[in-house]
Scaffold this motif. Structure first.
Motif, mmCIF file in Angstrom:
data_model
loop_
_atom_site.group_PDB
_atom_site.id
_atom_site.type_symbol
_atom_site.label_atom_id
_atom_site.label_comp_id
_atom_site.label_asym_id
_atom_site.label_seq_id
_atom_site.Cartn_x
_atom_site.Cartn_y
_atom_site.Cartn_z
ATOM 1 N N SER A 39 0.834 -1.194 0.000
ATOM 2 C CA SER A 39 0.000 0.000 0.000
ATOM 3 C C SER A 39 0.871 1.248 0.000
ATOM 4 O O SER A 39 2.003 1.228 0.470
ATOM 5 N N TYR A 62 4.969 0.847 -2.183
ATOM 6 C CA TYR A 62 5.218 0.641 -3.616
ATOM 7 C C TYR A 62 6.715 0.740 -3.931
ATOM 8 O O TYR A 62 7.220 0.043 -4.798
ATOM 9 N N ARG A 132 -14.073 -13.139 -11.775
ATOM 10 C CA ARG A 132 -14.760 -13.853 -10.686
ATOM 11 C C ARG A 132 -15.967 -14.665 -11.155
ATOM 12 O O ARG A 132 -16.258 -15.727 -10.612
HETATM 13 P P1 NDP Z 1 -9.947 1.988 -5.572
HETATM 14 O O1 NDP Z 1 -9.629 3.310 -6.156
HETATM 15 O O2 NDP Z 1 -10.969 1.913 -4.496
HETATM 16 O O3 NDP Z 1 -8.610 1.333 -4.989
HETATM 17 C C1 NDP Z 1 -7.402 1.323 -5.700
HETATM 18 C C2 NDP Z 1 -6.241 1.370 -4.711
HETATM 19 O O4 NDP Z 1 -5.039 1.353 -5.457
HETATM 20 C C3 NDP Z 1 -6.164 2.642 -3.876
HETATM 21 O O5 NDP Z 1 -6.940 2.582 -2.712
HETATM 22 C C4 NDP Z 1 -4.685 2.701 -3.548
HETATM 23 O O6 NDP Z 1 -4.417 1.847 -2.444
HETATM 24 C C5 NDP Z 1 -4.032 2.053 -4.752
HETATM 25 N N1 NDP Z 1 -3.399 3.048 -5.642
HETATM 26 C C6 NDP Z 1 -2.073 3.086 -5.938
HETATM 27 N N2 NDP Z 1 -1.790 4.098 -6.749
HETATM 28 C C7 NDP Z 1 -2.959 4.745 -6.982
HETATM 29 C C8 NDP Z 1 -3.296 5.889 -7.740
HETATM 30 N N3 NDP Z 1 -2.389 6.570 -8.453
HETATM 31 N N4 NDP Z 1 -4.571 6.291 -7.739
HETATM 32 C C9 NDP Z 1 -5.517 5.620 -7.061
HETATM 33 N N5 NDP Z 1 -5.247 4.525 -6.315
HETATM 34 C C10 NDP Z 1 -3.973 4.086 -6.275
HETATM 35 O O7 NDP Z 1 -10.331 1.023 -6.781
HETATM 36 P P2 NDP Z 1 -11.166 -0.334 -6.742
HETATM 37 O O8 NDP Z 1 -10.861 -1.083 -5.513
HETATM 38 O O9 NDP Z 1 -12.579 -0.037 -7.037
HETATM 39 O O10 NDP Z 1 -10.568 -1.087 -8.034
HETATM 40 C C11 NDP Z 1 -9.278 -1.656 -8.052
HETATM 41 C C12 NDP Z 1 -9.176 -2.677 -9.190
HETATM 42 O O11 NDP Z 1 -10.116 -3.710 -8.979
HETATM 43 C C13 NDP Z 1 -9.480 -2.122 -10.571
HETATM 44 O O12 NDP Z 1 -8.670 -2.752 -11.528
HETATM 45 C C14 NDP Z 1 -10.935 -2.512 -10.795
HETATM 46 O O13 NDP Z 1 -11.284 -2.624 -12.162
HETATM 47 C C15 NDP Z 1 -10.991 -3.828 -10.092
HETATM 48 N N6 NDP Z 1 -12.342 -4.141 -9.594
HETATM 49 C C16 NDP Z 1 -12.840 -5.388 -9.819
HETATM 50 C C17 NDP Z 1 -14.066 -5.744 -9.336
HETATM 51 C C18 NDP Z 1 -14.538 -7.141 -9.495
HETATM 52 O O14 NDP Z 1 -15.722 -7.373 -9.315
HETATM 53 N N7 NDP Z 1 -13.676 -8.086 -9.816
HETATM 54 C C19 NDP Z 1 -14.930 -4.777 -8.647
HETATM 55 C C20 NDP Z 1 -14.295 -3.504 -8.388
HETATM 56 C C21 NDP Z 1 -13.048 -3.211 -8.870
HETATM 57 P P3 NDP Z 1 -3.417 2.280 -1.249
HETATM 58 O O15 NDP Z 1 -4.053 3.480 -0.625
HETATM 59 O O16 NDP Z 1 -3.396 1.094 -0.380
HETATM 60 O O17 NDP Z 1 -2.105 2.557 -1.896
#
Ligand code: NDP
Length: 343
Positions: A39, A62, A132
């Protein structure tokens, strides 16, 4: 069932999906365990680590992610980052000698997806895309019934998957990070279903998009994507995705003497199968429900089982790459006012 120990998973990116769905699913999983967290927010990561019993030494940022190479507790890296970061972390994980489970869509571009397949192949590691629904019993049953020809051959498939995206400027609304709008995010589920239901690869696609001018959500990305696929056997499929309304209940396979559908179709739980069999002028309806389960636990367990069996996963990198190529063709068609594009 796979023998031996549970495989250790490092979850990369602690956002909504990771925190609300993936990490809690380890409680239900049988062949994997949560071994590490990666994270950009150390406070959050250490709080989550303490909550789920992950050792403080297995929390990475990272910047120091590549140290994971020396962490024997990690077998699989599960990438749950914004789409444009999937390629970089897949390549780094493979170089660190780990197997990779990557969220969908596989990447933001076809070139990135190709790079991911090559990196895992070169490192001798398995790559699975987290589709999934391909591990959900409702979809497996739909596939089995549709392909059994019990209701004659499949003629047409329709699917709609849409979610109302808030105008929050999140990465999903930035084309370079998301790779597109509703198509790669939610339309992908329709597209992937068309392929796994038919077991065929499309030979031609069309695409049309809407991009409302005065809505800040759609400055860079499409709202609605409507696309058609033609398959070699003659099956025709129509998919629609959207970011300005909600719909996740429509997936219907029209065969000669019956319609096999899922409603709900694309959600995380309670998916139900619905079979309408034509009997003269009447339709006999049958509904099948399934035992509740976490799709995320099933998909992770399936990856662990394939690793134990030294087999490729059901949804390898090539599966994601093929969807990336088809989506690129849909966008090419849309750029030409919906003209058919051959594959
Ligand atoms: P979020 O924006 O909620 O989470 C992404 C996480 O990535 C952030 O919380 C952060 O975690 C990390 N991160 C690192 N760099 C960046 C950046 N530059 N900008 C934003 N976040 C960054 O996204 P989701 O959880 O909704 O989606 C994540 C992935 O999962 C996507 O690829 C999406 O398509 C996929 N997805 C799949 C689903 C499914 O049903 N299989 C459903 C929803 C999403 P940290 O703070 O820990 O660094």
């Amino acid at each position: 069932l796979p023998p031996g120990r549970r495989l250790g998973v490092a979850v990369v990116g602690l956002g909504t999906l990771a925190l609300e769905n993936i990490i809690p699913a380890f409680g239900e999983a049988r062949y994997v365990r949560l071994a590490a967290l990666v994270s950009g927010k150390p406070d959050k990561a250490h709080t989550v680590a303490a909550q789920y019993g992950v050792p403080a030494g297995s929390v990475y940022g990272y910047g120091d992610f590549d140290r994971i190479k020396n962490d024997p507790s990690v077998d699989i890296v599960y990438i749950v980052l914004p789409n444009s970061l999937h390629a970089e972390y897949t390549v780094r994980a493979a170089r660190a000698g780990k197997h990779v489970l990557c969220e969908k869509p596989m990447a933001a571009t076809v070139a990135e997806a190709e790079q991911m397949v090559a990196a895992c192949r070169d490192a001798g590691r398995q790559l699975m895309i987290a589709y999934r629904l391909q591990y959900d019993p409702a979809h497996r049953t739909l596939i089995e019934i549709a392909r059994s020809r019990r209701h004659g051959s499949i003629r047409m498939i329709e699917a709609i998957n849409a979610q109302n995206d808030a105008p929050n400027g999140q990465w999903r609304q930035i084309k370079a990070m998301a790779g597109g709008g509703s198509l790669p995010d939610v339309g992908l589920y329709c597209l992937n279903a068309f392929r796994y239901i038919t077991g065929e690869e499309p030979i031609e696609v069309t695409g049309r998009l809407t991009q409302p001018k005065d809505d800040p959500r759609f400055r860079e990305i499409e709202d609605i994507a409507n696309f058609t696929l033609r398959f070699p056997s003659g099956i025709f499929a129509v998919g629609t995705s959207g970011y300005s309304f909600h719909e996740s209940r429509v997936l219907r396979v029209h065969a000669e003497t019956g319609t096999i559908g899922l409603d709900p179709a694309f959600g995380y739980d309670n998916l139900a199968l619905d079979i309408g069999r034509q009997e003269g002028k009447a339709t006999a309806q049958e509904v099948r429900r399934f035992t509740p389960h976490s799709q995320f636990a099933r998909e992770m367990d399936a990856f662990a089982a394939s690793l134990h069996a030294r087999q490729r996963p059901r949804t390898p990198g090539e599966e994601g790459l093929q969807d990336m190529r088809i989506m690129a063709a849909i966008y090419r068609s849309a750029a030409q006012n919906g003209a058919p594009v051959g594959l």
